[in-house]
Design a protein around this motif. Structure first.
Motif, PDB file in Angstrom:
ATOM      1  N   PRO A  38       0.965  -1.146  -0.065  1.00  0.00           N
ATOM      2  CA  PRO A  38      -0.408   0.091  -0.162  1.00  0.00           C
ATOM      3  C   PRO A  38       1.307   1.184  -0.212  1.00  0.00           C
ATOM      4  O   PRO A  38       1.910   1.599   0.178  1.00  0.00           O
ATOM      5  N   SER A  86      -0.767   0.252  13.178  1.00  0.00           N
ATOM      6  CA  SER A  86      -1.809   0.264  12.420  1.00  0.00           C
ATOM      7  C   SER A  86      -0.920   0.451  11.116  1.00  0.00           C
ATOM      8  O   SER A  86      -1.489  -0.735   9.896  1.00  0.00           O
ATOM      9  N   CYS A  87      -0.487   0.980  10.876  1.00  0.00           N
ATOM     10  CA  CYS A  87       1.157   1.754   9.914  1.00  0.00           C
ATOM     11  C   CYS A  87       1.336   0.214   9.288  1.00  0.00           C
ATOM     12  O   CYS A  87       1.716   0.058   8.340  1.00  0.00           O
ATOM     13  N   GLN A  89       0.989  -2.840  10.412  1.00  0.00           N
ATOM     14  CA  GLN A  89       0.162  -3.831   9.948  1.00  0.00           C
ATOM     15  C   GLN A  89       0.013  -3.719   8.277  1.00  0.00           C
ATOM     16  O   GLN A  89      -0.217  -4.973   7.014  1.00  0.00           O
ATOM     17  N   ASP A  90      -0.651  -2.886   7.651  1.00  0.00           N
ATOM     18  CA  ASP A  90      -0.526  -2.363   6.528  1.00  0.00           C
ATOM     19  C   ASP A  90       0.480  -2.444   5.512  1.00  0.00           C
ATOM     20  O   ASP A  90       0.392  -3.103   4.517  1.00  0.00           O
ATOM     21  N   CYS A 112       1.375   6.815   5.695  1.00  0.00           N
ATOM     22  CA  CYS A 112       0.401   6.746   6.412  1.00  0.00           C
ATOM     23  C   CYS A 112       0.403   7.585   8.139  1.00  0.00           C
ATOM     24  O   CYS A 112      -0.597   7.392   8.878  1.00  0.00           O
TER      25      CYS A 112
END
Length: 117
Positions: A38, A86-87, A89-90, A112
């Motif tokens: 991403p 969270s970033c 993880q992405d 992110c």
């Protein structure tokens, strides 16, 4: 001279056999793997750099990431997980940084982090 020719012939034969095995196994040497992750836009402003650096410094104090015996890649993975779970993880969780790897995802990670603040 004939010995040199024999060695060259053996070398060429090994290359041909290896290429045939790779083709038979479905491996194509001529196609490079494409890495997808991403992407988040990141504008390198002094405000964004200071903000990110502050998070990085704070996480650098985290006892989980301070282990002096850990490899550099492990430390970077730990820091990034601390900065933004969270970033991380992405962008990194599906394929964590490895020792010696050039981190082409860093700016996307920073983007992110800044977007999710």
């Amino acid at each position: 001279m004939s010995r040199l020719f024999e060695l060259f012939a053996i070398f060429v034969l090994k290359i041909v056999i290896c290429a045939a095995e790779n083709h038979r196994n479905g491996k194509l040497l001529s196609k490079a793997a494409t890495f997808h992750f991403p992407e988040y836009a990141y504008k390198e402003t002094s405000k964004n750099e200071i903000t990110y650096h502050d998070y990085e410094l704070a996480c650098g104090q985290n006892s989980l990431c301070v282990n002096a015996n850990a490899a550099m890649a492990s430390k970077l993975n730990c820091l990034r997980q601390c900065i933004s779970p969270s970033c991380y993880q992405d962008i990194y969780a599906f394929d964590e940084l490895e020792e010696g790897e050039i981190d082409v995802r860093m700016n996307s990670f920073k983007g992110c982090v800044i977007q999710r603040m």
